[in-house]
Design a protein around this motif. Structure first.
Motif, short mmCIF file in Angstrom:
data_model
loop_
_atom_site.label_atom_id
_atom_site.label_comp_id
_atom_site.label_asym_id
_atom_site.label_seq_id
_atom_site.Cartn_x
_atom_site.Cartn_y
_atom_site.Cartn_z
N ALA A 30 -2.36 -25.58 7.93
CA ALA A 30 -3.19 -25.99 6.59
C ALA A 30 -2.26 -25.72 5.26
O ALA A 30 -1.23 -25.15 5.47
N GLN A 31 -2.71 -26.34 4.29
CA GLN A 31 -2.18 -26.23 3.06
C GLN A 31 -2.98 -25.27 2.15
O GLN A 31 -2.46 -24.77 1.10
N ASP A 32 -4.10 -25.35 2.32
CA ASP A 32 -4.96 -24.28 1.71
C ASP A 32 -6.09 -24.07 2.46
O ASP A 32 -6.51 -24.65 3.50
N ILE A 33 -6.31 -22.60 2.42
CA ILE A 33 -7.51 -21.82 3.14
C ILE A 33 -8.27 -21.18 2.49
O ILE A 33 -7.74 -20.49 1.54
N ILE A 34 -9.59 -21.06 2.75
CA ILE A 34 -10.69 -20.46 1.87
C ILE A 34 -11.07 -19.28 2.80
O ILE A 34 -11.43 -19.29 3.90
N PHE A 35 -11.44 -18.07 1.95
CA PHE A 35 -11.82 -16.85 2.67
C PHE A 35 -13.18 -16.66 1.96
O PHE A 35 -13.59 -16.58 0.93
N LEU A 36 -14.28 -16.57 2.79
CA LEU A 36 -15.61 -16.04 2.40
C LEU A 36 -16.25 -14.78 2.83
O LEU A 36 -15.91 -14.53 3.99
N GLY A 37 -16.72 -13.96 2.05
CA GLY A 37 -17.56 -12.80 2.51
C GLY A 37 -18.61 -12.64 1.49
O GLY A 37 -18.42 -13.15 0.30
N ALA A 62 -7.23 -13.26 1.76
CA ALA A 62 -6.67 -14.35 1.09
C ALA A 62 -5.34 -14.04 0.73
O ALA A 62 -4.30 -14.75 0.90
N LEU A 63 -5.21 -12.77 0.13
CA LEU A 63 -4.06 -12.20 -0.51
C LEU A 63 -2.96 -12.13 0.50
O LEU A 63 -1.85 -12.45 0.35
N LYS A 64 -3.53 -11.65 1.46
CA LYS A 64 -2.53 -11.13 2.84
C LYS A 64 -1.81 -12.57 3.11
O LYS A 64 -0.62 -12.62 3.37
N LEU A 65 -2.76 -13.51 3.45
CA LEU A 65 -2.13 -14.77 3.86
C LEU A 65 -1.32 -15.29 3.09
O LEU A 65 -0.09 -16.12 3.48
N LYS A 66 -1.48 -15.47 1.66
CA LYS A 66 -0.68 -16.30 0.92
C LYS A 66 0.72 -15.57 0.56
O LYS A 66 1.83 -16.06 0.70
N GLU A 67 0.64 -14.27 0.45
CA GLU A 67 1.81 -13.49 0.30
C GLU A 67 3.00 -13.51 1.49
O GLU A 67 3.88 -13.52 1.45
N LEU A 68 2.34 -13.74 2.89
CA LEU A 68 3.03 -13.77 4.25
C LEU A 68 3.26 -15.10 4.44
O LEU A 68 4.50 -15.29 5.00
N SER A 69 2.43 -16.04 4.29
CA SER A 69 2.81 -17.29 4.96
C SER A 69 3.26 -18.35 3.86
O SER A 69 3.51 -19.49 4.44
N TYR A 70 2.83 -17.82 2.60
CA TYR A 70 2.99 -18.92 1.45
C TYR A 70 2.11 -20.00 1.48
O TYR A 70 2.48 -21.30 0.97
N ILE A 71 0.89 -19.84 2.40
CA ILE A 71 -0.08 -21.00 2.23
C ILE A 71 -1.08 -20.50 1.11
O ILE A 71 -1.44 -19.48 1.03
N HIS A 72 -1.36 -21.54 0.39
CA HIS A 72 -2.26 -21.32 -0.73
C HIS A 72 -3.78 -20.94 -0.30
O HIS A 72 -4.20 -21.48 0.84
N ALA A 73 -4.21 -19.73 -0.57
CA ALA A 73 -5.43 -19.34 0.22
C ALA A 73 -6.11 -18.52 -1.00
O ALA A 73 -5.51 -18.00 -1.96
N GLU A 74 -7.45 -18.85 -1.12
CA GLU A 74 -8.41 -18.19 -2.00
C GLU A 74 -9.47 -17.51 -1.28
O GLU A 74 -10.24 -18.00 -0.43
N GLY A 75 -10.05 -16.34 -2.01
CA GLY A 75 -11.24 -15.48 -1.20
C GLY A 75 -12.22 -15.84 -2.29
O GLY A 75 -12.14 -15.80 -3.73
#
Ligand code: G6P
Length: 602
Positions: free
Chosen positions: A457-464, A476-489
């Motif tokens: 994926a290029q973008d991933i959304i986390f919900l809680g 989302a922070l962990k994912l973007k800092e490690l995989s460079y995939i854009h992620a938002e929580g």
């Protein structure tokens, strides 16, 4: 950021400097360099990228000498090039720097007007040139360094070495940490005690504005007023073997796996056999009217989770802020405020500045740190070590869960002292956490296959929702800092206020939802995603999986856990997803690009 080491020793300096730098690489890895004085002659070697490149260079172009300084860089001014790598040299002076010289443009203009030329784009080069100018004007190295630092604005920890002086080093700090290590007829300098652990356990921390003159057998410290200062020598017990991956492929994998042990250790320290919560006696929540929690990065998300605990369990109003905003917003701090600063390193510049802002205003300042000798610990009224043990991987894992455990214990203590009732099963259910985390880690095979899919994926959304909302942010922070995939929580309930516009079959949505009182609400939000073709990865427990797996692309099933503890347990799949997605993408797990673990600049 950046890490500094220095040695006036009785053995070859280069291997000692490289060993010290290895322990400071968490502070930056854009370039590394060392300078030594050998038979009075100053020379240096520098290499772009990780420390390993400098080590390779030293094999082909060794550097002799028993006195030296070294540096590992996180670039602020100027690209990561050899020219911009430290140590910076001007004539007979070499200098390494951690921090930012804020008036470097004025200083450059002034030096240029005097005919000095520049070979770097860095702020640090001005320091070397200023010292050189003073030497040309006839000052001694000590005087030249002293006059130089008087001309600097900003934050710095600096170590100076001089051509022609085998037995002299100047070390000074303002705003950035610096420690002196005492050996047997040897003297060391390091950004922290960890860097010095292989060489000595006797450490003197320099204080704000201190100026130290070192020889192999003497240490003279002047304070910011130029008065002779007597700084305490401390015995520091540090695990010298701490930079070992313990059979794991990455430090991050090791640190994820260490969480049951780390949490056990924290519980042993803060939770008695009789389930009494043993916090420092000075912490008295009965007199507290509000709590202000401040941190950066992952620590900030631990604070956000703690807000739910303090407010719901202890009924104390809580304000949470990122330190970089808090410090400049000039928030009113009224009497009755307990200000809590959460920092793994205890050295984050913004968090430290925020702490200093509250000093004298808050009723009490508590520091939650993993490094008990850190600046934040030393400047707090009450210190709560999180006892996670050394964390090397840049992305925080075990420090985060230990921060959560101790913040929850604080909320429970506050409830006890304020006479509000504790959630059922607490604090005793905390003891189940190490086992549940162990079980979650052991069941990671499904996370691996889910992560392989997420990596596309290029973008991933986390919900809680509720106290899982901060975990969505952390995931989302962990994912973007490690995989460079854009992620938002996002908070699940906020989905329909904007982010839902992003949803299609290419934007996976990771939903963190234990089967708690808010489960049905989150499931409704999940249905809204699926109705729009979105692919959902649901992280829940067996009951949640039974109730809501229909139409879900993948379900990760976690053990059942006391509701109040779910933010701690759900941190594990958040970490694992980031880790295995990074593995699938082939990124540098422990040292992601552009990041550093300890952020000692603004
Ligand atoms: C950096 C690190 C993060 C950390 C944050 C705050 O951004 O990469 O892992 O959460 O700094 O650091 P601290 O040491 O204050 O917790």
């Amino acid at each position: 950021m950046c890490g500094i080491v220095g040695v006036l020793g009785n053995h070859e300096a280069a291997p000692i400097l490289v060993e010290g730098l290895k322990r400071l690489e968490y502070r930056g890895y854009d370039s590394a360099g060392i300078a030594t004085v050998d038979a009075g002659k100053l020379a240096r070697r520098r290499a772009v990228g990780k420390l390993a490149n400098l080590s390779d260079l030293l094999v082909h172009e060794p550097l002799a000498g028993k006195s030296g300084i070294g540096h590992t860089r996180w670039a602020t001014h100027g690209a990561p090039t050899v020219d911009n790598a430290h140590p910076h040299r001007a004539g007979p002076v070499a200098v390494v720097h951690n921090g930012i010289i804020e008036n470097f443009k004025e200083l450059r203009a002034n030096l240029a007007a005097d005919g000095f030329e520049f070979s770097t784009e860095t702020d640090t080069e001005t320091v070397a040139l200023l010292a050189e100018r003073h030497l040309r004007n006839g000052l001694s190295p000590q005087e030249a360094a002293y006059q130089t630092i008087g001309e600097l604005d900003g934050a710095f920890a600096l170590a100076f070495l001089f051509d022609g002086h085998d037995d002299l080093m100047i070390a000074t700090r303002k705003g950035s940490p610096l420690a002196i290590g005492h050996g047997d007829g040897e003297m060391f300098v390091g950004s922290d005690a960890i860097a010095l652990a292989p060489f000595t356990d006797q450490i003197t921390y320099l204080e704000e504005g201190d100026f130290a003159i070192l020889t192999r057998t003497s240490l003279e410290i002047r304070d910011q007023n130029g008065e002779l200062a007597n700084r305490q020598k401390r015995l520091i017990q540090l695990d010298v073997a701490r930079i070992d991956k313990g059979g794991h492929k990455h430090f991050m994998a090791k640190e994820i796996a260490e969480q049951p042990t780390a949490i056990d250790r924290a519980l042993a320290a803060y939770l008695g056999h009789d389930n009494a919560i043993n916090l420092p006696e000075a912490l008295d929540f009965s007199k507290i009217e509000r709590v202000t929690l401040v941190a950066c990065g992952t620590g900030y998300y631990a604070c956000l989770a703690a807000k739910y605990w303090f407010e719901q369990i202890a009924r104390v109003p809580v304000e949470v802020d990122v330190a970089s905003e808090f410090r400049y917003r000039e928030p009113p701090i009224t009497p009755g405020t307990l200000a809590i600063f959460v920092s793994q390193s205890g050295e984050t510049a913004d968090t430290l500045a925020a702490l200093r802002y509250t000093a004298g205003k808050a009723t009490q300042i508590a520091g939650l740190v993993n490094v008990p000798e850190s600046s934040i610990a030393r400047e707090s009224d009450v210190v709560l070590p999180i006892l996670a043990g050394p964390e090397i991987s840049v992305a925080s894992t075990k420090a985060f869960t230990c921060q959560l455990v101790i913040l929850l214990l604080m909320a429970l203590k506050a409830a006890e002292q304020r006479g509000t009732s504790l959630p059922a099963g607490l604090p005793q259910d905390l003891r189940s956490l190490p086992g549940l985390i162990h079980q979650t880690i052991a069941g990671e095979s499904k996370v691996k296959s889910v992560s392989r899919e997420l990596a596309k994926a290029q973008d991933i959304i986390f919900l809680g929702r509720g106290h899982l909302y901060p975990l969505a942010l952390e995931g989302a922070l962990k994912l973007k800092e490690l995989s460079y995939i854009h992620a938002e929580g996002y908070a699940s309930g906020e989905l329909k206020h904007g982010p839902i516009a992003l949803i299609d079959e290419n934007v996976p949505v990771v939903v963190m939802a234990p089967s708690d009182a808010l489960f049905d609400k989150t499931v409704s939000n999940m249905q809204e995603v699926m109705a729009r073709g979105g692919k959902v990865v649901l992280i829940t427990d067996a009951k949640g999986a039974q109730l809501a797996s229909d139409g879900v692309t993948e379900t990760l099933v976690l053990p059942e856990v006391n509701d109040a503890l779910s933010p701690i347990l759900y941190a594990i799949p958040a970490q694992q997803i980031a880790y295995y997605t990074a593995i699938a993408k082939g990124t540098d797990v422990d040292q992601p690009r552009n990041l550093a673990k300890s952020v000692t600049v603004e």
